[in-house]
Motif scaffolding. Structure first.
Motif, PDB file in Angstrom:
ATOM      1  N   MET A   1       9.904   2.404  -3.372  1.00 30.27           N
ATOM      2  CA  MET A   1      11.118   2.423  -2.242  1.00 30.27           C
ATOM      3  C   MET A   1      11.503   1.960  -0.995  1.00 30.27           C
ATOM      4  O   MET A   1      10.837   1.616  -0.506  1.00 30.27           O
ATOM      5  CB  MET A   1      11.217   4.152  -1.920  1.00 30.27           C
ATOM      6  CG  MET A   1      12.378   5.229  -2.649  1.00 30.27           C
ATOM      7  SD  MET A   1      11.426   6.670  -2.250  1.00 30.27           S
ATOM      8  CE  MET A   1      10.800   7.196  -3.430  1.00 30.27           C
ATOM      9  N   GLN A   2      12.883   0.725  -0.992  1.00 31.68           N
ATOM     10  CA  GLN A   2      12.842   0.100  -0.501  1.00 31.68           C
ATOM     11  C   GLN A   2      13.749   0.090   1.104  1.00 31.68           C
ATOM     12  O   GLN A   2      15.207   0.372   0.023  1.00 31.68           O
ATOM     13  CB  GLN A   2      12.756  -1.774  -0.597  1.00 31.68           C
ATOM     14  CG  GLN A   2      11.515  -2.211  -1.092  1.00 31.68           C
ATOM     15  CD  GLN A   2      10.507  -2.194  -0.266  1.00 31.68           C
ATOM     16  OE1 GLN A   2      11.117  -2.235   0.758  1.00 31.68           O
ATOM     17  NE2 GLN A   2       9.616  -1.896  -1.001  1.00 31.68           N
ATOM     18  N   ASN A   3      13.751   0.454   2.331  1.00 34.14           N
ATOM     19  CA  ASN A   3      14.576   0.805   2.965  1.00 34.14           C
ATOM     20  C   ASN A   3      15.242  -0.585   3.289  1.00 34.14           C
ATOM     21  O   ASN A   3      15.074  -1.484   4.210  1.00 34.14           O
ATOM     22  CB  ASN A   3      14.409   1.710   4.166  1.00 34.14           C
ATOM     23  CG  ASN A   3      15.381   1.523   5.075  1.00 34.14           C
ATOM     24  OD1 ASN A   3      16.489   1.775   5.000  1.00 34.14           O
ATOM     25  ND2 ASN A   3      14.566   2.160   6.460  1.00 34.14           N
ATOM     26  N   GLN A   4      16.453  -0.627   2.388  1.00 37.33           N
ATOM     27  CA  GLN A   4      17.226  -2.302   2.859  1.00 37.33           C
ATOM     28  C   GLN A   4      17.678  -2.350   4.153  1.00 37.33           C
ATOM     29  O   GLN A   4      17.890  -3.628   4.881  1.00 37.33           O
ATOM     30  CB  GLN A   4      18.363  -2.781   2.032  1.00 37.33           C
ATOM     31  CG  GLN A   4      17.531  -2.574   0.593  1.00 37.33           C
ATOM     32  CD  GLN A   4      18.151  -3.034  -0.331  1.00 37.33           C
ATOM     33  OE1 GLN A   4      20.229  -3.221   0.128  1.00 37.33           O
ATOM     34  NE2 GLN A   4      18.157  -2.356  -1.936  1.00 37.33           N
TER      35      GLN A   4
ATOM     36  N   ASN B   1      -4.182  -0.785   6.507  1.00 40.20           N
ATOM     37  CA  ASN B   1      -3.857  -0.613   5.290  1.00 40.20           C
ATOM     38  C   ASN B   1      -2.460  -0.950   5.050  1.00 40.20           C
ATOM     39  O   ASN B   1      -2.185   0.083   4.505  1.00 40.20           O
ATOM     40  CB  ASN B   1      -4.826  -0.251   4.490  1.00 40.20           C
ATOM     41  CG  ASN B   1      -6.204  -0.243   4.409  1.00 40.20           C
ATOM     42  OD1 ASN B   1      -6.820   0.308   4.529  1.00 40.20           O
ATOM     43  ND2 ASN B   1      -6.384  -1.587   3.589  1.00 40.20           N
ATOM     44  N   ARG B   2      -1.313  -1.241   6.029  1.00 36.78           N
ATOM     45  CA  ARG B   2      -0.628  -1.044   5.941  1.00 36.78           C
ATOM     46  C   ARG B   2       0.991  -1.381   4.778  1.00 36.78           C
ATOM     47  O   ARG B   2       1.629  -0.276   4.830  1.00 36.78           O
ATOM     48  CB  ARG B   2       0.772  -1.656   7.125  1.00 36.78           C
ATOM     49  CG  ARG B   2       1.833  -0.688   7.847  1.00 36.78           C
ATOM     50  CD  ARG B   2       2.027   0.871   8.412  1.00 36.78           C
ATOM     51  NE  ARG B   2       2.950   1.119   9.101  1.00 36.78           N
ATOM     52  CZ  ARG B   2       3.631   1.569   7.932  1.00 36.78           C
ATOM     53  NH1 ARG B   2       3.433   1.483   6.966  1.00 36.78           N
ATOM     54  NH2 ARG B   2       4.941   1.791   8.795  1.00 36.78           N
ATOM     55  N   GLU B   3       0.302  -1.773   4.444  1.00 37.59           N
ATOM     56  CA  GLU B   3       1.071  -2.208   3.225  1.00 37.59           C
ATOM     57  C   GLU B   3       1.114  -0.665   1.934  1.00 37.59           C
ATOM     58  O   GLU B   3       1.839  -1.056   0.785  1.00 37.59           O
ATOM     59  CB  GLU B   3       0.718  -3.381   2.245  1.00 37.59           C
ATOM     60  CG  GLU B   3      -1.393  -3.717   1.805  1.00 37.59           C
ATOM     61  CD  GLU B   3      -2.398  -3.391   2.398  1.00 37.59           C
ATOM     62  OE1 GLU B   3      -3.367  -3.938   2.415  1.00 37.59           O
ATOM     63  OE2 GLU B   3      -1.440  -3.130   3.825  1.00 37.59           O
ATOM     64  N   PHE B   4      -0.227   0.094   2.147  1.00 36.93           N
ATOM     65  CA  PHE B   4       0.010   0.999   1.607  1.00 36.93           C
ATOM     66  C   PHE B   4       0.788   2.431   1.617  1.00 36.93           C
ATOM     67  O   PHE B   4       1.239   3.040   0.878  1.00 36.93           O
ATOM     68  CB  PHE B   4      -1.813   2.169   1.569  1.00 36.93           C
ATOM     69  CG  PHE B   4      -2.900   0.926   1.012  1.00 36.93           C
ATOM     70  CD1 PHE B   4      -2.186  -0.087   0.680  1.00 36.93           C
ATOM     71  CD2 PHE B   4      -3.956   1.455   1.280  1.00 36.93           C
ATOM     72  CE1 PHE B   4      -3.829  -1.156   0.298  1.00 36.93           C
ATOM     73  CE2 PHE B   4      -5.172   1.417   1.165  1.00 36.93           C
ATOM     74  CZ  PHE B   4      -5.075  -0.405   0.146  1.00 36.93           C
TER      75      PHE B   4
ATOM     76  N   PHE C   1       0.498  16.017   2.755  1.00 41.23           N
ATOM     77  CA  PHE C   1       2.083  15.764   3.293  1.00 41.23           C
ATOM     78  C   PHE C   1       1.942  14.239   3.558  1.00 41.23           C
ATOM     79  O   PHE C   1       2.923  13.230   3.325  1.00 41.23           O
ATOM     80  CB  PHE C   1       2.118  16.449   4.587  1.00 41.23           C
ATOM     81  CG  PHE C   1       2.174  18.340   3.831  1.00 41.23           C
ATOM     82  CD1 PHE C   1       2.772  18.830   2.521  1.00 41.23           C
ATOM     83  CD2 PHE C   1       1.512  18.892   5.168  1.00 41.23           C
ATOM     84  CE1 PHE C   1       2.447  19.994   2.546  1.00 41.23           C
ATOM     85  CE2 PHE C   1       2.012  20.054   4.787  1.00 41.23           C
ATOM     86  CZ  PHE C   1       2.174  21.091   3.797  1.00 41.23           C
ATOM     87  N   LEU C   2       0.638  13.760   4.103  1.00 39.16           N
ATOM     88  CA  LEU C   2       0.771  12.500   3.827  1.00 39.16           C
ATOM     89  C   LEU C   2       1.094  11.402   3.283  1.00 39.16           C
ATOM     90  O   LEU C   2       1.164  10.298   3.108  1.00 39.16           O
ATOM     91  CB  LEU C   2      -0.539  12.016   4.785  1.00 39.16           C
ATOM     92  CG  LEU C   2      -1.189  12.906   6.613  1.00 39.16           C
ATOM     93  CD1 LEU C   2      -2.352  12.351   7.021  1.00 39.16           C
ATOM     94  CD2 LEU C   2       0.372  12.882   7.594  1.00 39.16           C
TER      95      LEU C   2
ATOM     96  N   THR D   1       2.942   7.254   2.089  1.00 38.73           N
ATOM     97  CA  THR D   1       2.147   6.685   0.642  1.00 38.73           C
ATOM     98  C   THR D   1       2.879   6.499   0.146  1.00 38.73           C
ATOM     99  O   THR D   1       3.630   6.730  -0.837  1.00 38.73           O
ATOM    100  CB  THR D   1       0.672   7.580   0.713  1.00 38.73           C
ATOM    101  OG1 THR D   1       0.216   7.734   1.184  1.00 38.73           O
ATOM    102  CG2 THR D   1      -0.060   6.351  -0.535  1.00 38.73           C
ATOM    103  N   LYS D   2       3.003   4.725  -0.742  1.00 36.71           N
ATOM    104  CA  LYS D   2       3.179   4.595  -2.151  1.00 36.71           C
ATOM    105  C   LYS D   2       2.841   4.317  -2.840  1.00 36.71           C
ATOM    106  O   LYS D   2       1.443   5.421  -3.006  1.00 36.71           O
ATOM    107  CB  LYS D   2       3.567   2.621  -1.908  1.00 36.71           C
ATOM    108  CG  LYS D   2       3.959   2.710  -0.625  1.00 36.71           C
ATOM    109  CD  LYS D   2       4.102   0.831  -1.142  1.00 36.71           C
ATOM    110  CE  LYS D   2       4.674  -0.230   0.657  1.00 36.71           C
ATOM    111  NZ  LYS D   2       4.420  -1.985   0.917  1.00 36.71           N
ATOM    112  N   PRO D   3       3.611   5.908  -3.719  1.00 32.33           N
ATOM    113  CA  PRO D   3       2.738   6.083  -5.347  1.00 32.33           C
ATOM    114  C   PRO D   3       1.617   5.656  -6.061  1.00 32.33           C
ATOM    115  O   PRO D   3       0.441   5.746  -6.328  1.00 32.33           O
ATOM    116  CB  PRO D   3       3.599   6.230  -6.151  1.00 32.33           C
ATOM    117  CG  PRO D   3       5.553   6.222  -5.302  1.00 32.33           C
ATOM    118  CD  PRO D   3       5.004   5.235  -4.069  1.00 32.33           C
TER     119      PRO D   3
END
Length: 302
Positions: free
Chosen positions: A1-4, A33-36, A275-276, A281-283
């Motif tokens: 899911m990206q926010n263009q 681990n911001r990429e998560f 909730f977090l 968090t990316k699935p």
């Protein structure tokens, strides 16, 4: 899911004092681990109040974390702290409460501006005079279900944010009529589980205020048909006022709304952690984040 369009959703998370141990574990993971996590969301604030807060409202506070530890954690991660002081029944004599004044004095010194969630105009006026460096949030405990009442609240210069009742969440035509400055102040309550047709919400909040003032009153008895089951996130997701991540991306961010409150101070830390995971968090990384929280720490979430 990206926010263009690179518009950011700011989450206002529950449990500043109540779930200190959870955030002490989670925040380093979020930073390192911001990429998560979704790149379109950030933590706007964490809100709550310690046990025994006279000015407390919304929920009876049970947070036992040390205030200086909480203050230090928020400063370390440069996150705004919000004191939930939304008691609706405060009187002049309550304004001198030592604990609540000390908390305001402490958090007024934070490196990122802290705030206070308020219901009482008496308290709001007191805070503006005595703690002017704290911003104010108009509490959802006001149960603003009439849109014109909400509009008037948004026009009050006292408040940086206003949380409408969750039953207005899908009033898109009305929300589209707001100015950009009004939109920037709206903070939507996303995951309320309360019955959509509830007529006792104000009475429920009043009961909490009475208990925080140590008044001898019976517990509020919820008459909703499914009240006995308590909070279930799965049930909240079926609520007509529920705001999920796809709603945020498709309906709210594109129309200029960026602030989203997650409720949960009265729940267990395991539920708040869910909730977090759901909202941030990316699935494909949920299992990794869950493992880091459960396996890489001594945190007891139950």
């Amino acid at each position: 899911m990206q926010n263009q369009n690179k518009v950011t959703a700011y989450y206002h998370l529950p449990g500043l004092f109540e779930f200190y141990e959870l955030y002490k574990t989670f925040l380093p993971i979020f930073r390192e681990n911001r990429e998560f996590f979704y790149d379109w969301c950030e933590i706007g604030s964490i809100y709550g109040a310690p046990e025994g807060s006279l000015w407390g409202g919304g929920r009876t506070s049970f947070g036992s974390a040390n205030a200086k530890d909480v203050f230090g954690l928020m400063n370390d991660f440069k996150i705004s702290a919000r004191l939930t002081f939304s008691n609706s029944l405060l009187r002049q004599e309550h304004l001198s409460d030592e604990q609540c004044n000390s908390l305001c004095s402490l958090f007024e010194k934070s490196c990122v501006q802290s705030g206070v969630i308020v219901h009482s105009d008496l308290l709001a006026d007191y805070l503006k005079i005595n703690f002017p460096n704290l911003y104010l949030v108009s509490s959802t405990t006001k149960v603003l279900t009439d849109f014109e009442d909400l509009r008037n609240e948004l026009d009050r210069p006292d408040f940086k944010y206003v949380v409408p009742d969750f039953r207005l969440n899908k009033s898109f035509e009305k929300f589209s009529s707001l100015s950009d400055s009004q939109k920037s102040k709206v903070e939507f309550l996303c995951n309320e589980c309360c019955n959509f047709g509830c007529k006792d919400r104000k009475a429920c909040y009043k009961n909490v205020s009475q208990k925080n003032l140590c008044e001898d009153v019976p517990d509020h008895k919820c008459t909703a048909p499914d009240a006995a089951g308590g909070y279930r996130f799965s049930k909240a997701m079926k609520n007509p006022g529920f705001i999920g991540i796809q709603d945020i991306l498709d309906s709210y961010l594109p129309f200029g709304f960026s602030n989203f409150k997650i409720e949960g101070r009265g729940l267990g830390s395991a539920v708040v952690f869910e909730f977090l995971l759901y909202y941030m968090t990316k699935p494909e990384h949920i299992l990794e984040v869950r493992e880091k929280v459960y396996l890489d720490s001594m945190l007891d979430l139950f």
